[in-house]
Design a protein around this motif. Structure first.
Motif, mmCIF file in Angstrom:
data_model
loop_
_atom_site.group_PDB
_atom_site.id
_atom_site.type_symbol
_atom_site.label_atom_id
_atom_site.label_comp_id
_atom_site.label_asym_id
_atom_site.label_seq_id
_atom_site.Cartn_x
_atom_site.Cartn_y
_atom_site.Cartn_z
ATOM 1 N N TYR A 1 0.720 -1.115 -0.121
ATOM 2 C CA TYR A 1 0.170 0.023 -0.155
ATOM 3 C C TYR A 1 0.910 1.362 -0.021
ATOM 4 O O TYR A 1 0.353 2.317 -0.388
ATOM 5 C CB TYR A 1 -1.160 0.034 1.097
ATOM 6 N N ALA A 2 2.021 1.248 0.450
ATOM 7 C CA ALA A 2 3.208 2.250 0.562
ATOM 8 C C ALA A 2 3.655 2.819 -0.821
ATOM 9 O O ALA A 2 3.459 4.001 -1.287
ATOM 10 C CB ALA A 2 4.148 2.114 1.358
ATOM 11 N N GLN A 3 3.998 1.820 -1.632
ATOM 12 C CA GLN A 3 4.409 2.536 -3.194
ATOM 13 C C GLN A 3 3.322 3.287 -3.837
ATOM 14 O O GLN A 3 3.559 4.102 -4.498
ATOM 15 C CB GLN A 3 4.863 1.247 -3.913
ATOM 16 N N PRO A 4 2.100 2.789 -3.887
ATOM 17 C CA PRO A 4 1.172 3.515 -4.498
ATOM 18 C C PRO A 4 0.716 4.986 -4.026
ATOM 19 O O PRO A 4 0.806 5.872 -4.771
ATOM 20 C CB PRO A 4 -0.315 2.649 -4.540
ATOM 21 N N ILE A 5 1.049 4.925 -2.640
ATOM 22 C CA ILE A 5 0.999 6.604 -2.270
ATOM 23 C C ILE A 5 2.087 7.288 -2.301
ATOM 24 O O ILE A 5 2.090 8.589 -2.847
ATOM 25 C CB ILE A 5 0.670 6.287 -0.451
ATOM 26 N N LEU A 6 3.326 6.564 -2.285
ATOM 27 C CA LEU A 6 4.465 7.285 -2.626
ATOM 28 C C LEU A 6 4.504 7.913 -4.138
ATOM 29 O O LEU A 6 5.124 8.960 -4.420
ATOM 30 C CB LEU A 6 5.757 6.261 -2.355
ATOM 31 N N ASP A 7 3.690 6.985 -5.052
ATOM 32 C CA ASP A 7 3.827 7.369 -6.431
ATOM 33 C C ASP A 7 3.051 8.786 -6.675
ATOM 34 O O ASP A 7 3.470 9.319 -7.564
ATOM 35 C CB ASP A 7 3.042 6.099 -7.288
ATOM 36 N N MET B 1 0.395 1.420 5.956
ATOM 37 C CA MET B 1 -0.154 0.432 7.056
ATOM 38 C C MET B 1 -1.388 0.943 7.464
ATOM 39 O O MET B 1 -2.161 -0.206 7.958
ATOM 40 C CB MET B 1 0.899 0.504 7.781
ATOM 41 N N ILE B 2 -1.968 2.055 7.315
ATOM 42 C CA ILE B 2 -3.289 2.451 7.821
ATOM 43 C C ILE B 2 -4.073 1.786 6.729
ATOM 44 O O ILE B 2 -5.386 0.950 7.128
ATOM 45 C CB ILE B 2 -3.456 3.950 7.973
ATOM 46 N N LYS B 3 -3.943 1.806 5.715
ATOM 47 C CA LYS B 3 -4.909 1.174 4.712
ATOM 48 C C LYS B 3 -4.864 -0.133 4.284
ATOM 49 O O LYS B 3 -6.013 -0.569 3.968
ATOM 50 C CB LYS B 3 -4.262 1.813 3.104
ATOM 51 N N ARG B 4 -3.846 -0.912 5.074
ATOM 52 C CA ARG B 4 -3.794 -2.281 4.882
ATOM 53 C C ARG B 4 -4.763 -2.964 6.136
ATOM 54 O O ARG B 4 -5.106 -4.126 5.899
ATOM 55 C CB ARG B 4 -2.426 -2.915 5.228
ATOM 56 N N PHE C 1 -7.914 9.048 1.613
ATOM 57 C CA PHE C 1 -8.466 9.108 3.187
ATOM 58 C C PHE C 1 -9.770 9.910 2.877
ATOM 59 O O PHE C 1 -10.153 10.460 4.021
ATOM 60 C CB PHE C 1 -7.456 9.545 3.883
ATOM 61 N N SER C 2 -10.623 9.795 1.998
ATOM 62 C CA SER C 2 -11.994 10.580 1.783
ATOM 63 C C SER C 2 -12.828 10.055 3.023
ATOM 64 O O SER C 2 -13.905 10.730 3.429
ATOM 65 C CB SER C 2 -12.513 10.613 0.605
ATOM 66 N N ALA C 3 -12.891 8.994 3.411
ATOM 67 C CA ALA C 3 -13.738 8.226 4.434
ATOM 68 C C ALA C 3 -13.326 8.301 5.835
ATOM 69 O O ALA C 3 -14.024 8.256 6.829
ATOM 70 C CB ALA C 3 -13.805 6.566 3.993
ATOM 71 N N TYR C 4 -12.276 8.969 5.884
ATOM 72 C CA TYR C 4 -11.531 9.526 7.419
ATOM 73 C C TYR C 4 -12.010 11.179 7.651
ATOM 74 O O TYR C 4 -12.087 11.671 6.791
ATOM 75 C CB TYR C 4 -10.104 9.309 7.328
ATOM 76 N N GLN C 5 -11.911 11.070 8.970
ATOM 77 C CA GLN C 5 -11.986 12.535 9.573
ATOM 78 C C GLN C 5 -10.999 13.139 9.824
ATOM 79 O O GLN C 5 -10.045 12.200 10.871
ATOM 80 C CB GLN C 5 -12.936 12.644 10.691
#
Length: 501
Positions: free
Chosen positions: A216-222, A285-288, A323-327
């Motif tokens: 999940y980290a690599q797509p965010i880093l991209d 790691m949160i997304k996992r 993280f649109s579903a997060y506050q």
């Protein structure tokens, strides 16, 4: 579930009752150093953590309380909607004696803390010294920083990753005693503790595994746009021959930049890129974790410290998209950055609110947070609201300053949006409000659709000489009288609407 309101009394920097109206939105907080923004971070973190562990409230109670005041503090969080999606207020309370953050039939608060989604700048401090032997080593940054509180039954069991490492460090540090605790017993304990950590940590680096740290980290880093591809390798820890230290615990980095392998990553990775990598790993790691939870909070405390503008703006976009579903809660001590975000990204963005924290000394000699809520998500409207607030308090001079700021911002926003030509000077101080106002009036003569009316134009011309003149901050022959301030407030509201800014 969305947080509607937070109430804090006598916790850390907060003295007495403090109320924060969040209204179910994301929150961007500016705070001076020592103003209480980190206390707000820890208040929410402790509130959620209280659902799964016992906290010592004595350690977090405001230190300036008298004996009679002690023991009355609390953290209250009101949600709307509630855990079932019902549009109704549900308040949970944590205080010294009781808590209802975890009760039979309601695990919503406990489930939220499983995401481990509270990150402070302290978790990123190891970025400043992560090279060893001319190689990048991310071990401390991960284990003692961004993944310190990572917990997964499938990986770490019932403990956090940081706790497993602390167990290993404590086992190594424990001294032997010839009769009660010999070296043979110590070897067994050390090997067991290190093996427990290694077994958990190495799962995050296994190729093609669903647990791999980069899944999940690599797509965010991209999305940061650095064109960096990471490959991480963990060298498992082991005790040295004397069993008084741990060695070989390294996380090495291989990097491809635009598909080309970088031979010396320690020269290529500056602090901004390392910060982007660390944040990407943390968010990944949160997304996992399982995402179908009623309450999802993401709190980033002052993490923009290590990011340049080229990383800050992409991070805001990442938060919006991933993280649109997060506050989301963000704090910063960087006032220019806060003002930039407030006047651009937050302006007109109904998903966000902003607060400002300031530290002020009380009559008793200690400092307390002064909390200022920005009631509108319009940067211009906030200036006008502040002008009106000072006007209502009888401070015409301060009201005039905010009205001039609002007038200037209205004109600049309109000219920028409509591409209205205005004289440009390298020296910003030479750019005059009069020139912007003349450009707007000229634009109106050739664009009939422009909403500026003759009546408003006449009123602005009138108040420019009386209130909206930027050179009238200090003039003993001029003073803003009540009628002029009141009229300027009304006229600027009209101008804002007519120019649609």
């Amino acid at each position: 579930m969305k947080i509607k309101k937070v109430e804090i009394r006598d916790y850390k920097a907060f003295y007495g009752n403090n109320e924060f109206k969040v209204d179910g939105k994301n929150l961007f907080i500016y705070g001076e150093n020592g103003s209480g923004k980190s206390s707000f971070y820890y208040a929410l973190k402790d509130f959620f953590q209280s659902s799964s562990e016992t906290l010592d409230y004595n350690e977090t109670e405001n230190i300036f309380l008298t004996k009679a005041q002690k023991g009355k503090g609390f953290i209250k969080v009101t949600f709307n909607p509630d855990k079932d999606g019902t549009t109704a207020d549900k308040t949970y309370t944590l205080n010294k004696r009781t808590k209802d953050t975890y009760v039979a039939g309601d695990t919503s608060i406990r489930d939220a803390i499983k995401l481990k989604s509270f990150l402070t700048y302290k978790h990123l401090l190891d970025i400043h010294h992560i090279t060893k032997d001319k190689e990048i080593d991310l071990f401390n940054l991960l284990v003692k920083g961004v993944l310190k509180h990572f917990k997964s039954v499938a990986i770490t069991g019932n403990k956090e990753l940081g706790e497993l490492w602390e167990d290993a460090e404590k086992a190594v540090a424990k001294p032997t005693q010839s009769r009660t605790y010999n070296i043979t017993q110590k070897r067994v304990d050390v090997d067991r503790a290190i093996n427990a950590f290694d077994t958990a940590f190495k799962k995050l680096f296994q190729k093609n595994s669903i647990e791999n740290i980069l899944k999940y980290a690599q797509p965010i880093l991209d999305k940061f746009g650095h064109n960096i591809e990471l490959d991480l390798h963990y060298t498992q820890a082991k005790a040295n021959t004397k069993y008084d230290a741990i060695e070989r615990n390294h996380v090495r980095v291989k990097i491809k930049y635009q598909n080309k392998e970088i031979a010396k990553p320690h020269f290529f990775l500056n602090k901004a890129r390392l910060s982007a990598i660390a944040i990407s790993i943390y968010l990944g790691m949160i997304k996992r974790h399982i995402q179908g939870l009623p309450c999802k909070i993401l709190f980033l405390d002052d993490i923009f410290i290590g990011l340049d503008i080229g990383n800050r703006l992409p991070l805001l976009t990442i938060l919006d998209n991933e993280f649109s579903a997060y506050q989301v809660f963000i704090t910063t001590y960087d006032k220019p950055w806060y003002e930039f975000v407030k006047s651009t990204y937050l302006d007109g963005n109904n998903a966000w609110k902003s607060y400002e924290f300031y530290a002020r000394r009380t009559r008793k000699g200690f400092e307390v947070p002064i909390i200022r809520e920005n009631h509108s998500n319009s940067h211009i409207q906030n200036y006008i609201d502040k002008a009106e607030a000072f006007f209502n308090e009888g401070d015409n001079k301060a009201a005039g300053v905010y009205l001039r700021s609002a007038f200037e911002f209205i004109l600049k926003r309109f000219c920028f949006g409509k591409k209205v030509p205005v004289p440009f000077y390298l020296d910003n101080s030479k750019m005059k409000t009069d020139e912007f106002w003349k450009a707007v009036k000229k634009y109106k003569t050739t664009h009939a659709a422009c909403g500026l009316t003759p009546a408003t134009s006449t009123q602005i011309n009138h108040y420019t000489n009386l209130v909206l003149n930027p050179l009238s901050h200090h003039d003993i022959n001029k003073h803003e009288i009540t009628a002029e301030i009141q009229g300027a407030i009304t006229t600027l509201r009209t101008l804002k609407n007519e120019l649609n800014v």
